[in-house]
Design an enzyme around this catalytic site. Sequence first.
Site, short mmCIF file in Angstrom:
data_model
loop_
_atom_site.label_atom_id
_atom_site.label_comp_id
_atom_site.label_asym_id
_atom_site.label_seq_id
_atom_site.Cartn_x
_atom_site.Cartn_y
_atom_site.Cartn_z
N GLU A 75 -4.87 2.50 -4.02
CA GLU A 75 -3.40 2.57 -4.09
C GLU A 75 -2.80 1.33 -3.45
O GLU A 75 -1.65 1.33 -3.00
CB GLU A 75 -2.91 3.88 -3.43
N ASP A 101 0.86 -1.20 0.00
CA ASP A 101 0.00 0.00 0.00
C ASP A 101 0.90 1.25 0.00
O ASP A 101 1.86 1.34 0.77
CB ASP A 101 -0.91 -0.02 1.24
N ILE A 102 0.57 2.23 -0.91
CA ILE A 102 1.39 3.44 -1.01
C ILE A 102 1.15 4.28 0.25
O ILE A 102 0.00 4.38 0.72
CB ILE A 102 1.04 4.24 -2.27
N1 LIG Z 1 -5.46 9.63 -8.20
C1 LIG Z 1 -6.01 8.57 -7.67
N2 LIG Z 1 -6.21 8.46 -6.38
C2 LIG Z 1 -6.77 7.36 -5.82
C3 LIG Z 1 -7.19 6.31 -6.64
N3 LIG Z 1 -7.74 5.35 -5.83
C4 LIG Z 1 -7.67 5.78 -4.55
N4 LIG Z 1 -7.07 7.00 -4.54
C5 LIG Z 1 -6.81 7.82 -3.39
O1 LIG Z 1 -5.91 7.27 -2.51
C6 LIG Z 1 -6.08 7.88 -1.22
C7 LIG Z 1 -5.95 6.93 -0.14
O2 LIG Z 1 -5.96 7.56 1.06
P1 LIG Z 1 -5.95 6.83 2.44
O3 LIG Z 1 -6.75 5.59 2.40
O4 LIG Z 1 -6.39 7.80 3.47
O5 LIG Z 1 -4.47 6.46 2.66
P2 LIG Z 1 -3.10 7.33 2.57
O6 LIG Z 1 -3.34 8.68 2.33
O7 LIG Z 1 -2.31 6.64 1.50
O8 LIG Z 1 -2.45 7.05 3.93
P3 LIG Z 1 -1.81 5.74 4.46
O9 LIG Z 1 -2.28 4.62 3.61
O10 LIG Z 1 -2.33 5.61 5.85
O11 LIG Z 1 -0.38 5.92 4.39
C8 LIG Z 1 -7.42 8.57 -1.30
O12 LIG Z 1 -7.24 10.00 -1.30
C9 LIG Z 1 -8.02 8.13 -2.60
O13 LIG Z 1 -8.82 9.13 -3.21
C10 LIG Z 1 -7.02 6.41 -8.02
O14 LIG Z 1 -7.32 5.57 -8.81
N5 LIG Z 1 -6.41 7.54 -8.49
#
Ligand SMILES: Nc1nc2c(ncn2[C@@H]2O[C@H](COP(=O)(O)OP(=O)(O)OP(=O)(O)O)[C@@H](O)[C@H]2O)c(=O)[nH]1
Length: 546
Positions: free
Chosen positions: A470, A429-430
């Site tokens: 992500e 996970d990013i």
């Molecule tokens: N641009 C883009 N963003 C995405 C996509 N799928 C999910 N996201 C974003 O990824 C983010 C995930 O946020 P969180 O689940 O809070 O996790 P995080 O910010 O990575 O924090 P941690 O995982 O706790 O490190 C959200 O803002 C989603 O909108 C996608 O296909 N494209």
Amino acid sequence: MLKTIKTKIITTYSLVIIAFISTLLLTTFLNERNRVLELELVKSAEISTMHAEILSQEFSQYIAMLKMLSDNPLIRQGNKQSINAQLNRLMEVGDGDFINAIYIDQNLILTDSKGNTNKVTHPSFIQGEQWVGKEHNITVPVLSKFEKEPVIIVAVPIWNDQKAWAGTIAVAVPLNVLNEKLSAIKLTKGSYAWLADSNRTVVSHPNKDFIMTVQLSTENSESYPGFGDIVKQTKVQDNGYGHYEDASIDESKIVTFSKIKNLPDWTLFVTTKESEIFHNIYEILYNVLITALILMVVFLLLIIKLSNKITSPLRQLTKEVKAFVKSDHNNVKVIDSKDEIGQLSKAFYDTIKTIQTHTTFLEEMVDQRTQEVSEKNIILKEQNNKLEKIASQDPLTKLYNRRAFNTLVDKETSRAKKNKRPVSLVVLDIDHFKEVNDQFGHEIGDDVLCSLANELTSDNDNIVCRWGGEEFVILIPDVEPDTAYSYMETLRQQISKTEFPPIKRLTFSAGIATIRLNESFKKCFQRADKAMYEAKAAGRNQVIWG
Ligand SMILES: Nc1nc2c(ncn2[C@@H]2O[C@H](COP(=O)(O)OP(=O)(O)OP(=O)(O)O)[C@@H](O)[C@H]2O)c(=O)[nH]1
């Protein structure tokens, strides 16, 4: 059984011929049988009448001889010397027909040609008044004192000048003389003549055992059924005929009979075997049969030749059509004949030509259609592949989606189990990706996701899936757990140092787990997922064993 025209023709011909010959023979037999039987009866009746007449004349002669002597004056006077001389003379002229010649005087003293003298007591010798109105007397066979065998006494009276009985002159005819006379009668083959006296005793017969032993009866016996009826006829008719069975030899016989004039109530029989009568018919039938058989064989050969002539073009046509069907030939030869077979062969030829034209047209059409179908198949295949790819791909990163990943996982885990090789699973996970979106916008976020996907797929052997958002899952097959871990660790470090413009730094947190023996994918995933959360909790940018 009757499969071919030839066998049908030959069988029909044979049956017709057999029926024809049988009818011919039967009709001939029935017609000829009655005609021959009638002719034979007439002939046999004539023969028996004629021979009865001849026999009667024999006795007439004896009587005439005796009559001449009885008129001799010396004999009428009872001159012994003359009588003896005449008796001897009688024996001579009898030419063997007589066994003895006899003179009996008024006192019934008998003198014979052999010199015997005797007093007559036998009742067959009639005397005195008994002679009145009688010109001669013929006895049934009697046993005389002087003879060994039965004899028939033929006697005439001697009358004196006063017309009174003065004695009797007689001859003794032995039975074998009768036999000789009867056997001299010329009869057809299988016929014989025989004689019964007025007492119905058989006195002459080819079978010696019957003579003087068999008495004819009006009753039908088991040995000779039908003969009793013939005997009955002899009592009321002078001539006649009838049939009877000789059970001892199982043979049908016909009998004609005639009364003998000078032998009152004596009967001459002529017996003929029916088989002999019909012998000629059988010969005719045999000849007809042989001729018919020869003709049948000749016609049979002709019929075989004819049926061959008819069926051989048909066989040839059948052969050609079969060869055409098997594609040995591409044509059928037309039989050069104006008859039905020629027409049939022409019709086959035309039909085959039409079939060939249609076949060529159909083949061309099929080729064209096949070509079209195969082209469409190629397009379809391409589109299917595309669809398949679309269905199994994440549209953004072009990585496997969950559906495709699950299918691949099943395959890989079974293969690994079979080969006893390890499989490791990474949940990745990013870190803080929300900030990327927030800071640079969603589109940049998408670009970063694609760039990371490229980095993750740098090792071709791994199966990389975008699990959602992500989050990514990587399946590392055929690699020892430590190697898998090292690979992930290296990847983590490498990515943390890589720039993904416009952002300067990107990290991820990952949980790694190797599938245990008999552990399900789900369980293993849970372990890796849990480890990923532990990595997050532990400050991110790290890979932790689950
Ligand atoms: N641009 C883009 N963003 C995405 C996509 N799928 C999910 N996201 C974003 O990824 C983010 C995930 O946020 P969180 O689940 O809070 O996790 P995080 O910010 O990575 O924090 P941690 O995982 O706790 O490190 C959200 O803002 C989603 O909108 C996608 O296909 N494209």
